[in-house]
Design an enzyme around this catalytic site. Structure first.
Site, PDB file in Angstrom:
ATOM      1  N   CYS A 144       0.829  -1.021  -0.070  1.00  0.00           N
ATOM      2  CA  CYS A 144      -0.068  -0.026   0.060  1.00  0.00           C
ATOM      3  C   CYS A 144       0.745   1.207   0.085  1.00  0.00           C
ATOM      4  CB  CYS A 144      -1.001  -0.083   1.259  1.00  0.00           C
ATOM      5  SG  CYS A 144      -0.376   0.069   2.813  1.00  0.00           S
ATOM      6  N   CYS A 145       0.284   2.548  -0.456  1.00  0.00           N
ATOM      7  CA  CYS A 145       0.951   3.648  -0.365  1.00  0.00           C
ATOM      8  C   CYS A 145       2.127   3.614  -1.400  1.00  0.00           C
ATOM      9  CB  CYS A 145       1.489   3.949   1.045  1.00  0.00           C
ATOM     10  SG  CYS A 145       1.954   5.755   1.284  1.00  0.00           S
TER      11      CYS A 145
END
Length: 236
Positions: A144-145
């Site tokens: 994620c990110c």
């Protein structure tokens, strides 16, 4: 380099301060120790898939974003401050059913050189090994990110998301990262912060998280969806 600037411009001073951490060997972790490196936490056996959580330090600017590490995973939230830590070199796909890489600047500075080199980045040797090992074993990987850039660099042709591809008035301040992902040979799918993209072929699950400027509960929902999908794939 333009993409790297897009990623770190609001935090450029922080990136410079911790540039020396790039040479550090990350550790593997389901939880984090008070160290500039990342780690693997070992705990009592639990039913269900064994998931390796790879962290890159403590805190968003020099390591792992803690909200992303603990969102929707209450046991990880409880472990984040204490417990047994193991070097990432010890991680083997044979001993785990899935691997998750939370975001934070550590993924771009400690696990890779993306914060400095953009599309020309290098990925830490053990991180590269872990990604390839889980991929070859057909075991799911969640990121994620900014962490999806790791998969984009290592797994040729992988499909990922880091959110939208335009800044949209500052809502997506790191939108330029999508172009760097394409330059790495990966395919980028624009997704909202609460959504995930699932690359079924490669079993890679990604969500934008803090690539978007929004309320924490929206980010939490996206990360929760990513974790849920990774667990589903791990059980197949």
């Amino acid at each position: 380099m333009a993409a790297a600037r897009t990623l770190v411009a609001p935090r450029l001073a922080a990136a410079s301060t911790f540039a020396s951490l790039l040479c550090l060997r990350p550790l593997l972790s389901s939880r984090l120790a008070p160290s500039p490196r990342a780690a693997l936490h070992g705990s009592a056996p639990r039913p269900g898939p064994r998931v390796a959580l790879v962290l890159s330090g403590c805190g968003v600017y020099d390591g792992t974003e803690l909200h992303e590490a603990s969102a929707n995973v209450l046991t990880e939230s409880a472990r984040i401050a204490r417990g047994k830590i193991t070097d990432l070199a010890q991680l083997s796909a044979a001993n785990h059913d899935a691997a998750i890489f939370p975001g934070g600047f550590g993924a771009a500075k400690n696990l890779s050189t993306f914060a400095v080199d953009g599309k020309d980045c290098k990925v830490n040797r053990d991180v590269e090994r872990v990604l390839k090992e889980f991929h070859t074993a057909g075991k799911p990987i969640g990121l994620c990110c900014i962490a999806p850039v790791l998969a984009a660099k290592v797994l040729r042709g992988v499909e990922v998301t880091v959110g939208h591809e335009q800044e949209e008035g500052g809502k997506w301040p790191y939108a330029g990262t999508a172009e760097a992902i394409k330059a790495l040979g990966a395919k980028h799918h624009a997704k909202d912060v609460t959504e995930v993209h699932v690359d079924q072929k490669n079993k890679v699950v990604t969500t934008p998280a803090f690539m978007c400027e929004t309320a924490l509960h929206h980010i939490h929902d996206g990360i929760g969806a990513m974790v849920t999908k990774v667990l589903e794939l791990a059980r197949k």
